[in-house]
Design a protein around this motif. Structure first.
Motif, PDB file in Angstrom:
ATOM      1  N   PRO A   1     -12.186  -1.983  -4.714  1.00  0.00           N
ATOM      2  CA  PRO A   1     -11.583  -0.656  -4.874  1.00  0.00           C
ATOM      3  C   PRO A   1     -12.601   0.472  -4.737  1.00  0.00           C
TER       4      PRO A   1
ATOM      5  N   THR B   1      -6.949   2.043  -4.300  1.00  0.00           N
ATOM      6  CA  THR B   1      -6.870   2.776  -5.562  1.00  0.00           C
ATOM      7  C   THR B   1      -6.297   1.867  -6.641  1.00  0.00           C
ATOM      8  N   TYR B   2      -7.047   1.734  -7.706  1.00  0.00           N
ATOM      9  CA  TYR B   2      -6.700   0.862  -8.841  1.00  0.00           C
ATOM     10  C   TYR B   2      -5.971   1.712  -9.880  1.00  0.00           C
TER      11      TYR B   2
END
Length: 298
Positions: free
Chosen positions: A112, A166-167
């Motif tokens: 990420p 995107t986490y």
């Protein structure tokens, strides 16, 4: 800080935080186990030091051995503090995540580049406060120098590695509702998990490089062609990927060397509190291992 066997004899430059399913790091040589106590309590468990790829590494299981610590109860400050106290400069976080997009399939790996915080403020997320204020930059929460190196190491080992994502970090411990899962997808989130924060924030404050290796285990609950995520299915997929994750870590260690980085200067200009106030403050509210970076004016 107290260490049961004498901290002066133990050091590492690479830190590894193991997530769900990764409670040990096989393949380490010259292994020793130490117990640390920090000003923020005990870490998640004893730290295991060993050599991999020619580098000295320190491993800590995020949820404890046997997985008894829930996401909101992880002693992240103690974990990060303990790693830094051993001399660690670079940290790799390994974790299980759910996929919020069709092309991130179970079994894939993701490195990420961004995080969105959907936790509820229940987790202590700073080493500062109580008389001292610091505002570090978190524009790029994962180290921009190490991310390509970790992705390259993963490519050597694993067939499908996504080099960005995107986490979305949720509080847990429950998984998402279908409505929440669809909401996060509409926002453009790529993967979902429960542990990236406050680790990334604390690592930046501690002036450590921090990157993540995320292992996709499921499609959360949004995908009509797959069952909704449950703990059993996550554990099964993680068990199949533990060996691959450990090979990635070994490859990364063998292919990299410690180097200076802007992460190691994250506190430059970040301290807002007047140094005279710090000097007068009873108890000097400065994290012990950062004291040389924020020394008060005398």
């Amino acid at each position: 800080m107290r260490e049961t066997r004498g901290a002066a004899f133990h050091s590492a430059d690479l830190g590894i935080i193991g997530g769900s399913g990764i409670y040990a790091f096989d393949g380490l040589e010259d292994v020793e186990e130490i117990e640390l106590r920090t000003p923020y309590g005990d870490p998640s468990g004893p730290l295991v030091l060993g050599t991999t790829g020619g580098r000295r590494a320190a491993f800590v299981p995020r949820h404890g051995r046997g997985h008894f610590i829930p996401p909101s109860g992880i002693p992240s400050r103690a974990n990060i503090y303990a790693l830094k106290s051993l001399g660690v400069r670079e940290v790799i976080s390994v974790s299980a995540v759910g996929s919020l997009r069709g092309d991130f399939a179970p079994g894939d790996m993701v490195v990420p580049d961004q995080i969105v915080d959907r936790t509820r403020g229940m987790r202590p997320g700073s080493f500062f406060g109580d008389g001292m204020v610091a505002h570090v930059s978190l524009a790029d929460p994962y180290c921009v120098r190490l991310r390509p190196q970790l992705e390259a190491a993963a490519d050597v080992v694993h067939p499908t590695v996504h080099d960005a994502g995107t986490y979305c970090c949720i509080e847990g411990p429950q998984f998402s509702t279908r409505a929440e899962s669809e909401l996060y997808r509409s926002w453009g989130m790529d993967v979902i998990g429960m542990t990236a924060l406050p680790e990334a924030k604390l690592a930046r404050e501690a002036e450590l490089c921090y990157v993540a290796l995320a292992l996709v285990t499921d499609y959360d609950c949004w995908h009509p062609g797959h069952d909704s995520v449950d703990a059993h299915s996550v554990a099964e997929v993680m068990a199949a990927n533990v060996s691959a994750a450990q090979r990635v870590l070994a490859e990364f260690a063998a292919a990299t060397e410690p180097a200076s980085c802007s992460c190691h200067r994250a506190l430059d200009g970040a301290i807002m509190t007047d140094r005279q106030i710090i000097a007068r403050a009873s108890g000097a509210p400065v994290p012990t291992l950062l004291r040389d970076r924020v020394a008060p004016v005398t």
